[in-house]
Design a protein around this motif. Structure first.
Motif: not given
Ligand SMILES: Nc1ncnc2c1ncn2[C@@H]1O[C@H](COP(=O)(O)OP(=O)(O)OP(=O)(O)O)[C@@H](O)[C@H]1O
Ligand SMILES: [Mg+2]
Lengths: 218, 268
Positions: B38, B41, B43, B54, B200, B251
């Protein structure tokens, strides 16, 4: 079967077990069809006409009759299309399945109203309805409404309805592979209509339907 | 420099998710992009690919010396960037084969011939050990988790991108599939493809020649290093980041104080 002409009169006489109809120039009309004891009907209607109409298709099912209806419909520019499909399960062990896939490009109403009536003595009957309209323009006024009216307990009934614009996630996935937005939309629209088009029983009709889709350049 | 990301920020639903990402990737690099759940990454990879989910609020993305920040997803694909999705969506109605054909043709001037298409897809289905009869099924619909991941790699092989972004391509894969996918990645790397790999687990990373590691925390690259950084994280987890580097792993999404029975500040 003659091709190229909209053979709407096809629905007026005695129907063959597998009947398909492609509408390019004429509107759908009111019809009422009786399925006798043990009779089966697989009806495919592909309606790509730019007509406007408000019609009702009625089906009456006697004992053990089986009805499958597949409808693909385009609502173009200035048309308004209201289609009601009533399936009356009159006697026991009757089965019906109704599937409707629409694509709406019109700012006028486009509605699919499906109703299944299961009578008291239509025990062990089954019915399922699926309706979906994809809106291609913002002003689209679409409605999908499947309804079940059931008067006994010993039946299986279900329905599903969906309405919507393109799914952004689907578009992103396709475009992330280099496919342009318009091409991606086309793939998805075709995807929702194709399975029904392919049910038309004549190769010529299938090609005519595909050709019309190409021509409308959706 | 193949990819240069400077001070990139983005929002989704009015929440800041990326908060000034800086990252440099050279041609031929295989970069492990790590970080706790979360923290941004996926994103980042999705923003690089121009996901409509986004909104970029600042910064820039440069690829092969050109600013590509505002290009659309299809333009980026044509420029040579590929994203293997963490969760590839089911696209009901669209036949996989039609999708592959449109995808391949969008990268060529002249449409591919039927024979060439058949040869190319069959060959690559074999490389990912999937049955090529899957091409006649609806895209990703009722594919198993592992089949979806292999299908992503298959698309990468069909497109041979310059830069491949692989988001948890190893999750849900059996051991054999992992080896197969690692082999395909290494093969493309020999042909010059640059990789950013989010994972991971060290299993896949150890099968690859990872040469760089970047750790994403709270929407920023908090630390970069070589392969040894990835190794250390897989052994020890992330806590040493706060102990040794003073990186706050909590976070930082500040949620409003709830007016329930007991008002507590919750950090998600
Ligand atoms: N489209 C969206 N709308 C709202 N919040 C979002 C959106 N996309 C991601 N987030 C939020 O942004 C944060 C980052 O999400 P992201 O999916 O990039 O994490 P990650 O590092 O890939 O995690 P993981 O290792 O669990 O896959 C999270 O809190 C997620 O809930
Ligand atoms: Mg992720």
């Amino acid at each position: 079967m003659s091709c190229g002409k909209d053979n709407i009169s096809l629905l007026k006489g005695k129907l063959e077990k597998d009947t398909s109809l492609l509408l390019l120039d004429n509107p759908l009309e009111d019809i009422s069809i009786d399925l006798d004891e043990g009779e089966e009907l697989n009806l495919t209607i592909v309606d790509f006409s730019s007509c406007s109409y408000d019609v009702k298709l009625i089906f009456n099912l006697q004992e053990r009759a089986i009805l499958n209806i597949y409808i693909a419909s385009l609502c173009l520019n200035d048309s308004m299309k209201i289609l009601k499909v009533d399936v009356n399960h009159k006697k026991k062990e009757t089965t019906s399945f109704v599937s409707f896939n629409g694509v709406n490009l019109s700012s006028h109403p486009f509605r699919f109203l499906g109703s299944s009536y299961i009578e008291e003595n239509a025990l062990k009957s089954k019915t399922r309805q699926e309706g979906k309209i994809t809106n291609l323009i913002k002003e689209a006024k679409s409605e999908v409404s499947p309804a079940l009216y059931i008067k006994n307990n010993d039946v299986e009934a279900s329905h599903g309805a969906a309405l919507g614009a393109y799914n952004e996630d689907h578009l992103f996935y396709l475009t992330s592979r280099g496919i342009s937005l318009s091409e991606a939309k086309k793939l998805i629209t075709y995807g929702s209509l194709y399975p029904t088009i392919l049910k038309l029983k004549d190769e010529n009709l299938i090609n005519l339907a595909k050709y019309r889709l190409e021509k409308e350049n959706i | 420099m193949e990819l240069l990301i400077s001070n990139l920020s983005c929002q989704a639903e009015n929440e800041n998710i990326l908060n000034g990402v800086d990252l440099e990737v050279n041609k031929g690099d295989c970069l492990a992009l790590l970080g706790p759940n979360g923290h941004g990454k996926s994103t980042l990879l999705n923003v690089i690919m121009s996901s409509p989910n986004y909104k970029v609020t600042g910064g820039s993305i440069t690829f092969e010396g050109e600013d590509i920040t505002s290009l659309s997803a299809d333009q980026k694909s044509k420029a040579g960037i590929f994203l293997a999705f963490q969760n590839p969506p089911d696209v009901p109605g669209v036949i996989t084969m039609d999708f592959f054909k449109a995808m391949i043709n969008s990268h060529r001037e002249k449409p591919i011939s039927l024979y060439e298409f058949y040869k190319l897809t069959t060959e690559n289905y074999q490389k990912v050990a999937l049955d090529s009869s899957m091409a006649s099924r609806h895209l990703n619909e009722s594919y198993s988790g592992g089949e979806k991941k292999r299908n992503e790699i298959l698309q990468m092989l069909l497109l041979k991108p310059k830069l491949a972004l692989l988001d948890e391509i190893d999750s849900g894969l059996d051991v054999d599939a992992l080896t197969i996918i690692a082999k395909n990645i290494e093969e493309l790397r020999k042909e010059g493809t640059t990789f950013i790999i989010v994972s991971h687990y060290d299993r896949l990373l150890n099968l690859l020649n990872v040469n760089k590691t970047a750790v994403m925390v709270n929407g920023k690259i908090a630390l970069t290093g070589d392969k040894s950084l990835a190794d250390r994280i897989s052994k020890e987890g992330y806590s040493f980041l706060s102990e040794e580097y003073n990186i706050d792993l909590k976070k930082k999404k500040e949620e409003p104080v709830s007016i329930g029975v007991c008002a507590t500040r919750v950090t998600k």
